[in-house]
Design an enzyme around this catalytic site. Structure first.
Site, PDB file in Angstrom:
ATOM      1  N   HIS A   1      -2.518  10.183  10.010  1.00  0.00           N
ATOM      2  CA  HIS A   1      -2.735  11.387  10.804  1.00  0.00           C
ATOM      3  C   HIS A   1      -4.224  11.607  11.037  1.00  0.00           C
ATOM      4  CE1 HIS A   1       1.482  12.520  10.585  1.00  0.00           C
ATOM      5  NE2 HIS A   1       1.440  12.041   9.360  1.00  0.00           N
TER       6      HIS A   1
ATOM      7  N   GLY B   1      10.116   0.841  -8.659  1.00  0.00           N
ATOM      8  CA  GLY B   1      10.546   2.184  -8.301  1.00  0.00           C
ATOM      9  C   GLY B   1       9.396   3.176  -8.181  1.00  0.00           C
TER      10      GLY B   1
END
Length: 183
Positions: free
Chosen positions: A113, A140
């Site tokens: 962004h 994970g």
């Protein structure tokens, strides 16, 4: 040039565009179908999700729940496995090589962004591709940041935040992820 064309060309674009909204809505419907289909009926992947991805090799498996932004920028080799809770924000191409595996809650981000608050409020972002080689293991809870490449046979430790490229065969851990030093 449309906002979609800018996104696909790797240029700054406005994510608040109606065409991009429609593409994200289409992806949400496919993801919903996958996530709510009974496991015995779904198999490795719901047909709607399978049809959404750009390319997909044989014998890929996505455990539910799963989420992606567009789906149309996801390219998978054969025998790729994603465990439960994974997210791919594919505003740019995400390429995954054969036999790569992802633990639960792995997140792959392509969107960068605008850093200027006014530009960010206008929805400006750029998509940076993420490339993952063959035989990669991602533990994970790992987060793969925009623009990174992970080489073949690399290992990403659970909970790591990968902000830089990872060499083939390398093991990285931590936040930010750094090569594991062996004694």
């Amino acid at each position: 040039m449309t906002e979609r064309e800018k996104m696909q060309a790797g240029q700054w674009y406005c994510c608040l565009d109606p065409e991009l909204d429609d593409l994200r809505a289409h992806a949400r419907r496919a993801v919903h179908a996958h996530n709510t289909c009974p496991p015995d009926a779904r198999g490795a992947m719901a047909p709607e999700l399978l049809a959404l991805f750009a390319t997909i090799g044989s014998d890929c498996f996505f455990e539910a729940p799963f989420h992606c932004a567009y789906g149309i920028n996801i390219h998978l080799g054969a025998r790729v496995f994603f465990n439960a809770g994974c997210v791919i924000l594919d505003t740019a191409p995400v390429r995954v090589g054969d036999d790569s595996m992802f633990g639960p809650h792995v997140q792959i981000y392509c969107a960068q962004h605008a850093k200027d608050p006014d530009e960010r409020a206008q929805g400006l972002e750029i998509g940076l591709p993420v490339t993952i080689g063959r035989h990669v293991w991602v533990g994970g809870g790992a987060i793969l940041m925009p623009g990174i490449t992970i080489g073949d046979n690399a290992t990403i430790g659970a909970g790591s935040v990968v902000t830089k490229d990872v060499a083939a065969g390398e093991t990285v851990v931590g936040n930010p992820a750094r090569p594991l030093r062996r004694p």
